[in-house]
Structures are given as structure tokens and as C-alpha cells.
Scaffold this motif. Structure first.
Motif, mmCIF file in Angstrom:
data_model
loop_
_atom_site.group_PDB
_atom_site.id
_atom_site.type_symbol
_atom_site.label_atom_id
_atom_site.label_comp_id
_atom_site.label_asym_id
_atom_site.label_seq_id
_atom_site.Cartn_x
_atom_site.Cartn_y
_atom_site.Cartn_z
ATOM 1 N N LEU A 26 -21.063 2.883 -6.014
ATOM 2 C CA LEU A 26 -19.846 3.576 -6.450
ATOM 3 C C LEU A 26 -19.761 4.988 -5.886
ATOM 4 O O LEU A 26 -18.676 5.438 -5.502
ATOM 5 N N LEU A 27 -20.875 5.676 -5.837
ATOM 6 C CA LEU A 27 -20.886 7.024 -5.264
ATOM 7 C C LEU A 27 -20.462 6.984 -3.804
ATOM 8 O O LEU A 27 -19.612 7.762 -3.359
ATOM 9 N N LYS A 32 -16.162 7.602 0.458
ATOM 10 C CA LYS A 32 -15.297 6.977 1.463
ATOM 11 C C LYS A 32 -13.819 7.134 1.088
ATOM 12 O O LYS A 32 -12.986 7.433 1.946
ATOM 13 N N VAL A 33 -13.488 6.939 -0.172
ATOM 14 C CA VAL A 33 -12.104 7.082 -0.624
ATOM 15 C C VAL A 33 -11.653 8.532 -0.465
ATOM 16 O O VAL A 33 -10.538 8.792 0.007
ATOM 17 N N TYR A 48 -2.309 5.585 -4.616
ATOM 18 C CA TYR A 48 -2.176 4.950 -3.307
ATOM 19 C C TYR A 48 -1.057 5.641 -2.539
ATOM 20 O O TYR A 48 -0.165 6.246 -3.135
ATOM 21 N N ALA A 49 -1.095 5.520 -1.211
ATOM 22 C CA ALA A 49 0.050 5.936 -0.393
ATOM 23 C C ALA A 49 1.161 4.937 -0.661
ATOM 24 O O ALA A 49 0.899 3.738 -0.811
ATOM 25 N N HIS A 70 -12.585 0.059 -3.499
ATOM 26 C CA HIS A 70 -13.229 0.763 -4.606
ATOM 27 C C HIS A 70 -12.678 0.274 -5.945
ATOM 28 O O HIS A 70 -13.443 -0.012 -6.880
ATOM 29 N N GLN A 71 -11.364 0.166 -6.034
ATOM 30 C CA GLN A 71 -10.734 -0.275 -7.283
ATOM 31 C C GLN A 71 -11.186 -1.686 -7.649
ATOM 32 O O GLN A 71 -11.480 -1.969 -8.807
ATOM 33 N N ASN A 72 -11.246 -2.567 -6.664
ATOM 34 C CA ASN A 72 -11.678 -3.937 -6.926
ATOM 35 C C ASN A 72 -13.108 -3.978 -7.450
ATOM 36 O O ASN A 72 -13.438 -4.759 -8.345
ATOM 37 N N THR A 73 -13.949 -3.122 -6.905
ATOM 38 C CA THR A 73 -15.335 -3.035 -7.384
ATOM 39 C C THR A 73 -15.360 -2.577 -8.838
ATOM 40 O O THR A 73 -16.075 -3.151 -9.668
ATOM 41 N N LEU A 74 -14.564 -1.563 -9.162
ATOM 42 C CA LEU A 74 -14.515 -1.061 -10.534
ATOM 43 C C LEU A 74 -13.997 -2.113 -11.510
ATOM 44 O O LEU A 74 -14.424 -2.155 -12.670
#
Length: 152
Positions: A26-27, A32-33, A48-49, A70-74
């Protein structure tokens, strides 16, 4: 009033270690985000854009892809962490292996997705490996709970 002693298998350190590895995942994804957000010039609090911007700005589209990884991972992380710890009570080695496979698959998934080509999110079978890890943890957690309930 009775008391219950919880005895953890010595191998429980393995599932705990894979759970901790997800913190580093996550870090890394957050960094990356943040970098993609800066490159795309997408200001907070915008998550998001917008679609029109992403259609004409490659950096904005890439940011959306990176943010989505990242969101999918969360979205799935609570199930993975809970499943890892519950199944680790009865099957620590298997729990660690499934959780570790999920974390590694998430790394590959994120690398692929954050190229800006959404199809690359599943390179090297990352989606399948991660999905199998998740489903395996759900099944193993269920088996652990059934086993613990039978022992009552």
C-alpha cells in the motif's frame, strides 16, 4: 466464568509477515499514485481525472489507471487480511502462501495497470493468481472456522 487460552501455532509468524507485507504494498502504491497525480496535475480532492481530461491527456489517463489499481487493492484488502489471520490459526503455511501470492500478484497488477494500458493489469496472469489467492483464503478461512466450531 471460564477462561479460554488462545494458543497460536509457532508458524503463525508467516501469515503475520505476509499481512505486514501488504502494508508495504500500500505504501508503494500510494507513492505511485502521488507521482502520477503530480504528473497529471490532478488537484485534490479530485479522486480521478474526469473522463474528458483523461481522453486528451495521457498522463491523466495513466493517473486514473494507477489510482484504480490502488483503489482496487483497498477494496479487497480487508478480506485478504482477515482471511490470512483467520486461516493462519489452523493452516499457517497455506495462509501465508496464499496471502503472499496475492501480494505479489498485486505488485505485478499495479505495475501493469499503471503503464496506462488497462489490459496490462493482468500480465503474467496477475489477475488469476490474485483471484486464486483471494478465493483460497476465503475457502481456507471457512475451513478454519468450521474446524474451530467443531472443537467446541
Amino acid at each position: 466464568m471460564s477462561s479460554t487460552l488462545i494458543v497460536l501455532p509457532k508458524e503463525f509468524a508467516y501469515p503475520v509477515a505476509t499481512a505486514v507485507s501488504s502494508f508495504y504494498l500500500l505504501l508503494w502504491q500510494t507513492i505511485k499514485v502521488s507521482r502520477a497525480r503530480k504528473a497529471a496535475k490532478v488537484d485534490y480532492p479530485q479522486v480521478y481525472a474526469d473522463k474528458a481530461e483523461a481522453a486528451v491527456n495521457k498522463a491523466a489517463f495513466t493517473f486514473n489507471c494507477t489510482q484504480r489499481a490502488h483503489q482496487n487493492t483497498l477494496e479487497v484488502l480487508p478480506v485478504v487480511l482477515t482471511g490470512t489471520l483467520i486461516s493462519g490459526l489452523k493452516y499457517p503455511i497455506a495462509a501465508a502462501a496464499l496471502s503472499g501470492a496475492w501480494v505479489l500478484a498485486r505488485v505485478v497488477y499495479t505495475i501493469g495497470y499503471s503503464t496506462g494500458d488497462p489490459k496490462k493489469r493482468n500480465m503474467f496472469g496477475a489477475g488469476a493468481v490474485g483471484g486464486l489467492g483471494l478465493i483460497g483464503l476465503i475457502g481456507l478461512s471457512t475451513a478454519s472456522v468450521v474446524s474451530l466450531l467443531k472443537a467446541l
